[in-house]
Design an enzyme around this catalytic site. Structure first.
Site, PDB file in Angstrom:
ATOM      1  N   ASN A 183      -0.611 100.822  75.583  1.00  9.50           N
ATOM      2  CA  ASN A 183      -1.300 101.626  76.596  1.00  9.50           C
ATOM      3  C   ASN A 183      -1.084 101.146  78.035  1.00  9.50           C
ATOM      4  O   ASN A 183      -1.213 101.927  78.975  1.00  9.50           O
ATOM      5  CB  ASN A 183      -2.791 101.761  76.260  1.00  9.50           C
ATOM      6  CG  ASN A 183      -3.526 100.473  76.291  1.00  9.50           C
ATOM      7  OD1 ASN A 183      -2.925  99.410  76.216  1.00  9.50           O
ATOM      8  ND2 ASN A 183      -4.836 100.538  76.405  1.00  9.50           N
ATOM      9  N   GLU A 209       5.566  99.022  69.140  1.00  4.50           N
ATOM     10  CA  GLU A 209       6.683  99.869  68.691  1.00  4.50           C
ATOM     11  C   GLU A 209       6.891 101.051  69.640  1.00  4.50           C
ATOM     12  O   GLU A 209       8.025 101.414  69.957  1.00  4.50           O
ATOM     13  CB  GLU A 209       6.412 100.397  67.291  1.00  4.50           C
ATOM     14  CG  GLU A 209       7.508 101.300  66.776  1.00  4.50           C
ATOM     15  CD  GLU A 209       7.082 102.163  65.598  1.00  4.50           C
ATOM     16  OE1 GLU A 209       7.653 102.036  64.523  1.00  4.50           O
ATOM     17  OE2 GLU A 209       6.155 102.986  65.778  1.00  4.50           O
ATOM     18  N   ALA A 265      -9.268  94.973  64.979  1.00  6.64           N
ATOM     19  CA  ALA A 265      -8.828  94.801  63.581  1.00  6.64           C
ATOM     20  C   ALA A 265      -7.569  93.944  63.516  1.00  6.64           C
ATOM     21  O   ALA A 265      -7.496  92.985  62.727  1.00  6.64           O
ATOM     22  CB  ALA A 265      -8.576  96.174  62.958  1.00  6.64           C
ATOM     23  N   THR A 266      -6.567  94.230  64.354  1.00  5.74           N
ATOM     24  CA  THR A 266      -5.336  93.422  64.354  1.00  5.74           C
ATOM     25  C   THR A 266      -5.637  92.011  64.854  1.00  5.74           C
ATOM     26  O   THR A 266      -5.119  91.028  64.308  1.00  5.74           O
ATOM     27  CB  THR A 266      -4.250  94.075  65.240  1.00  5.74           C
ATOM     28  OG1 THR A 266      -4.029  95.406  64.781  1.00  5.74           O
ATOM     29  CG2 THR A 266      -2.951  93.322  65.192  1.00  5.74           C
ATOM     30  N   GLU A 284      -7.604  89.736  73.667  1.00 10.26           N
ATOM     31  CA  GLU A 284      -8.171  90.826  74.474  1.00 10.26           C
ATOM     32  C   GLU A 284      -8.239  92.029  73.546  1.00 10.26           C
ATOM     33  O   GLU A 284      -7.227  92.669  73.287  1.00 10.26           O
ATOM     34  CB  GLU A 284      -7.272  91.114  75.681  1.00 10.26           C
ATOM     35  CG  GLU A 284      -7.193  89.982  76.697  1.00 10.26           C
ATOM     36  CD  GLU A 284      -8.492  89.741  77.426  1.00 10.26           C
ATOM     37  OE1 GLU A 284      -9.385  90.611  77.369  1.00 10.26           O
ATOM     38  OE2 GLU A 284      -8.634  88.677  78.033  1.00 10.26           O
ATOM     39  N   CYS A 318      -8.716 100.201  77.302  1.00 14.71           N
ATOM     40  CA  CYS A 318      -9.759  99.447  76.590  1.00 14.71           C
ATOM     41  C   CYS A 318     -11.041  99.399  77.413  1.00 14.71           C
ATOM     42  O   CYS A 318     -12.109  99.162  76.862  1.00 14.71           O
ATOM     43  CB  CYS A 318      -9.263  98.050  76.291  1.00 14.71           C
ATOM     44  SG  CYS A 318      -8.666  97.232  77.765  1.00 14.71           S
ATOM     45  N   GLU A 491      -8.233  86.633  81.281  1.00 11.23           N
ATOM     46  CA  GLU A 491      -6.920  86.774  81.915  1.00 11.23           C
ATOM     47  C   GLU A 491      -7.111  87.113  83.386  1.00 11.23           C
ATOM     48  O   GLU A 491      -8.171  87.606  83.783  1.00 11.23           O
ATOM     49  CB  GLU A 491      -6.123  87.874  81.206  1.00 11.23           C
ATOM     50  CG  GLU A 491      -5.811  87.481  79.768  1.00 11.23           C
ATOM     51  CD  GLU A 491      -4.855  88.422  79.064  1.00 11.23           C
ATOM     52  OE1 GLU A 491      -4.793  89.609  79.405  1.00 11.23           O
ATOM     53  OE2 GLU A 491      -4.165  87.951  78.153  1.00 11.23           O
TER      54      GLU A 491
HETATM   55  P1  NAP Z   1      -2.909  97.465  67.738  1.00 16.07           P
HETATM   56  O1  NAP Z   1      -2.599  98.390  66.647  1.00 16.07           O
HETATM   57  O2  NAP Z   1      -3.780  96.298  67.444  1.00 16.07           O
HETATM   58  O3  NAP Z   1      -1.473  96.993  68.302  1.00 16.07           O
HETATM   59  C1  NAP Z   1      -1.341  96.055  69.341  1.00 16.07           C
HETATM   60  C2  NAP Z   1      -0.090  95.227  69.087  1.00 16.07           C
HETATM   61  O4  NAP Z   1      -0.211  94.508  67.873  1.00 16.07           O
HETATM   62  C3  NAP Z   1       1.180  96.074  68.933  1.00 16.07           C
HETATM   63  O5  NAP Z   1       2.268  95.352  69.458  1.00 16.07           O
HETATM   64  C4  NAP Z   1       1.303  96.203  67.436  1.00 16.07           C
HETATM   65  O6  NAP Z   1       2.600  96.499  66.995  1.00 16.07           O
HETATM   66  C5  NAP Z   1       0.883  94.814  67.020  1.00 16.07           C
HETATM   67  N1  NAP Z   1       0.469  94.700  65.637  1.00 16.07           N
HETATM   68  C6  NAP Z   1      -0.176  95.602  64.872  1.00 16.07           C
HETATM   69  N2  NAP Z   1      -0.408  95.077  63.647  1.00 16.07           N
HETATM   70  C7  NAP Z   1       0.103  93.821  63.654  1.00 16.07           C
HETATM   71  C8  NAP Z   1       0.168  92.756  62.706  1.00 16.07           C
HETATM   72  N3  NAP Z   1      -0.356  92.867  61.480  1.00 16.07           N
HETATM   73  N4  NAP Z   1       0.766  91.597  63.073  1.00 16.07           N
HETATM   74  C9  NAP Z   1       1.282  91.455  64.300  1.00 16.07           C
HETATM   75  N5  NAP Z   1       1.260  92.414  65.247  1.00 16.07           N
HETATM   76  C10 NAP Z   1       0.668  93.574  64.924  1.00 16.07           C
HETATM   77  O7  NAP Z   1      -3.573  98.150  68.971  1.00 16.07           O
HETATM   78  P2  NAP Z   1      -3.238  99.600  69.562  1.00 16.07           P
HETATM   79  O8  NAP Z   1      -3.989 100.601  68.792  1.00 16.07           O
HETATM   80  O9  NAP Z   1      -1.788  99.773  69.698  1.00 16.07           O
HETATM   81  O10 NAP Z   1      -3.835  99.434  71.023  1.00 16.07           O
HETATM   82  C11 NAP Z   1      -5.076  99.921  71.372  1.00 16.07           C
HETATM   83  C12 NAP Z   1      -6.158  98.860  71.239  1.00 16.07           C
HETATM   84  O11 NAP Z   1      -5.893  97.816  72.162  1.00 16.07           O
HETATM   85  C13 NAP Z   1      -7.509  99.402  71.576  1.00 16.07           C
HETATM   86  O12 NAP Z   1      -8.477  98.937  70.677  1.00 16.07           O
HETATM   87  C14 NAP Z   1      -7.789  98.835  72.963  1.00 16.07           C
HETATM   88  O13 NAP Z   1      -9.135  98.729  73.283  1.00 16.07           O
HETATM   89  C15 NAP Z   1      -7.089  97.521  72.876  1.00 16.07           C
HETATM   90  N6  NAP Z   1      -6.760  97.033  74.209  1.00 16.07           N
HETATM   91  C16 NAP Z   1      -7.454  95.974  74.690  1.00 16.07           C
HETATM   92  C17 NAP Z   1      -7.197  95.513  75.952  1.00 16.07           C
HETATM   93  C18 NAP Z   1      -7.955  94.328  76.485  1.00 16.07           C
HETATM   94  O14 NAP Z   1      -7.499  93.738  77.452  1.00 16.07           O
HETATM   95  N7  NAP Z   1      -9.077  93.936  75.911  1.00 16.07           N
HETATM   96  C19 NAP Z   1      -6.220  96.121  76.749  1.00 16.07           C
HETATM   97  C20 NAP Z   1      -5.521  97.210  76.236  1.00 16.07           C
HETATM   98  C21 NAP Z   1      -5.804  97.644  74.944  1.00 16.07           C
HETATM   99  P3  NAP Z   1       2.984  98.033  66.622  1.00 16.07           P
HETATM  100  O15 NAP Z   1       2.889  98.802  67.868  1.00 16.07           O
HETATM  101  O16 NAP Z   1       4.368  97.932  66.126  1.00 16.07           O
HETATM  102  O17 NAP Z   1       1.997  98.477  65.592  1.00 16.07           O
END
Ligand code: NAP
Length: 513
Positions: A183, A209, A265-266, A284, A318, A491
């Protein structure tokens, strides 16, 4: 459509705009400097191909933009080894030398801001204006940490005995694995990497990805800036390989630190991996931000704040407001003015269209989640005042719901889409109880003109960041991070470098003083 061809140093990409209301069905061209459109991974200062590739899609059309090298655990391990080797020399560079290289990287990002923004719009779907905003935000971390690099101090502490001196030294932790979401495909990388590099750590970045192109373009500019081989490595991979690559990055004994931004979750999976070798972690994670409007608020400012904090990146941040709590006397006027602002200001379309303010959601799954939350709320008695429909592909209409209650899904989980669920409340205590009844606590916002209330509520909200009469609060100078299950660590700000530093205690004894 989706084809890529080179003319001179320019790389052109043809696509057709989707048939949404404000867009004509006509082809347009995205031109990006060929050096910045990288499709291989970057290990030890070299562009490397993998045995297979994965497609990067335009989320607005679903069409393929390019194929990118699909790295697996073996290449991830190679990148870790390269980063570990580079660490030994990088940490010995002086802070001033590292600072100057980060500053050069910052200058190059600024010089290439248009192309970098086009890449974000192409792979993430953001309107160009927002993509340019993200590049400015992304660059600000390179600038900030190039300055902080020279201000890392240890301590000399008074000992309890006469013949000793006590020193507390700050030292880089080592190789940091950086795993980032789609994002903010540029800024989430620089917010971590710039802090790590500033203090002498080296990094292996695994981008999402959906958005590897921004990460690879940043690596190209890091190399152009003169950052030595192995200091910055990027391992793009498909979702299929993410868990195997993630496992290497979080368990390899040569990795000292894992910094992750993404879903809670991740984050929990990665924390378990990191526990095996007791690595330092920064997490984060997800948010579920309350946006509270008290009776004393300036309603126009509250509406402007709601528009800014809810609809940036089509609701996919987020720190987006997720739960709107509005006090009973101001409720009707706030809802009416917000509905009018949504009507007047929001335009759906392809991010490259200058009229667009709302791009698509990242993929069909994301749109289905928002649709599901709307259907759940309406089935439990919420009133649909605006929007509510999914359009072509992953486009979602900006949606306004009133008469929302705490039992509805949209009040219990992060939406990550353009949905405004409004719930009416009577007292400050009630609003705080609802706002704090969440397992996560990233950002929170409230609007009030009562200074005592401002102090009380700012102190009592269980979140890491508070916007008071303000809907956009992220900046390199301030600390970014959450409480509860929104994560660990901070951060940006002067605290950002601490995530990549160890404190070493040195005791010099037996001194004849
Ligand atoms: P996500 O599914 O957790 O993916 C984030 C990253 O983790 C991606 O590079 C993803 O790769 C990778 N990933 C997923 N499963 C993994 C595993 N088992 N092992 C290693 N890497 C893995 O999150 P998202 O849905 O893309 O992003 C949205 C989330 O991010 C929201 O919950 C948002 O609130 C949070 N977010 C938080 C912040 C903050 O600063 N707190 C900032 C931005 C976003 P793939 O893309 O290949 O699945």
């Amino acid at each position: 459509m989706g084809s890529l061809y080179l003319v001179g140093s320019k790389c052109f990409l043809n696509r057709i705009r989707p048939g949404l209301p404000n867009m004509a069905r006509r082809a347009y061209t995205l031109d990006v400097c060929a050096e910045l459109l990288r499709t291989q991974g970057f290990i030890n200062g070299r562009w490397v191909s993998a045995a297979s590739t994965f497609p990067v899609l335009d989320p607005a059309t679903g069409k393929e933009l390019v194929q990118v090298s699909d790295f697996g655990p073996r290449e991830a391990r190679d990148a870790v080894v390269a980063a570990h080797k580079a660490f030994h020399s990088w940490k010995c560079q002086t802070p001033k030398e590292r600072s100057l290289l980060l500053r050069k990287w910052f200058d190059l990002v600024n010089q290439n801001k248009e192309d970098l923004a086009k890449l974000i719009t192409a792979e993430c779907g953001k309107p160009m204006k927002e993509s340019l905003g993200e590049i400015a935000y992304s660059a600000s971390f390179l600038e900030w940490f190039s300055e902080e690099a020279r201000r890392v101090y240890g301590d000399i502490v008074s000992p309890a005995v006469k013949d000793r001196k006590i020193l507390l030294l700050k030292q880089p932790v080592g190789v940091a694995s950086i795993i980032t979401p789609w994002n903010f495909p540029s800024a989430m990388i620089t917010r971590k990497v710039a802090a790590a590099l500033a203090v002498g750590c080296t990094v292996v970045v695994k981008p999402a990805e959906d958005t590897p192109l921004s990460a690879l373009a940043l690596a190209e500019l890091a190399a152009q800036a003169g950052i030595p081989a192995g200091v910055v490595n990027v391992v793009p991979c498909s979702r299929e390989k993410a868990s195997a690559v993630g496992e290497v990055l979080c368990t390899d004994p040569l990795v000292a630190k894992v910094s992750f931004t993404g879903s809670t979750a991740t984050g929990k999976i990665l924390l378990k991996h990191a526990a095996e070798t007791v690595k330092r972690v920064s997490m984060e994670l997800g948010g579920h931000a309350p946006f509270i409007v008290f009776d004393s608020a300036d309603v126009d400012k509250a509406v402007a704040g709601a528009m800014a904090s809810k609809f940036r990146n089509s609701g996919q941040t987020c720190v987006c407001s997720n739960r709107f709590l509005v006090q009973q006397k101001i409720h009707d006027v706030f809802v009416e003015k917000l509905g009018r602002a949504m009507e007047a200001e929001l335009r759906l379309g392809h991010g490259s269209d200058p009229a667009t303010t709302q791009g698509p959601l990242i993929n069909a799954r994301a749109a289905e989640k928002v649709e599901h939350q709307i259907a759940d709320a309406v089935s439990r008695g919420a009133v649909l005042l605006k929007g509510g429909k999914r359009l072509e592909g992953s486009f979602m209409q900006p949606t306004l719901l009133s008469s929302v209650t705490s039992d509805m899904l949209c009040m219990r989980e992060e939406t990550f889409g353009p949905l405004v669920p409004v719930m009416k409340f009577k007292t400050e205590e009630e609003a705080l109880a609802i706002a704090n009844a969440s397992p996560v606590g990233l950002a929170g916002y409230f609007f009030s003109q009562d200074i005592s209330q401002i102090w009380r509520v700012a102190e009592q909200l269980e979140v890491g960041m508070v916007g008071v009469n303000e809907g956009l609060i992220s900046t390199a100078e301030a600390s970014f991070g959450g409480v509860k299950q929104s994560g660990l660590g901070r951060e940006g700000s002067k605290y950002g470098v601490d995530e990549y530093l160890e404190v070493k205690y040195v005791c010099i004894g037996g001194l004849a003083l």
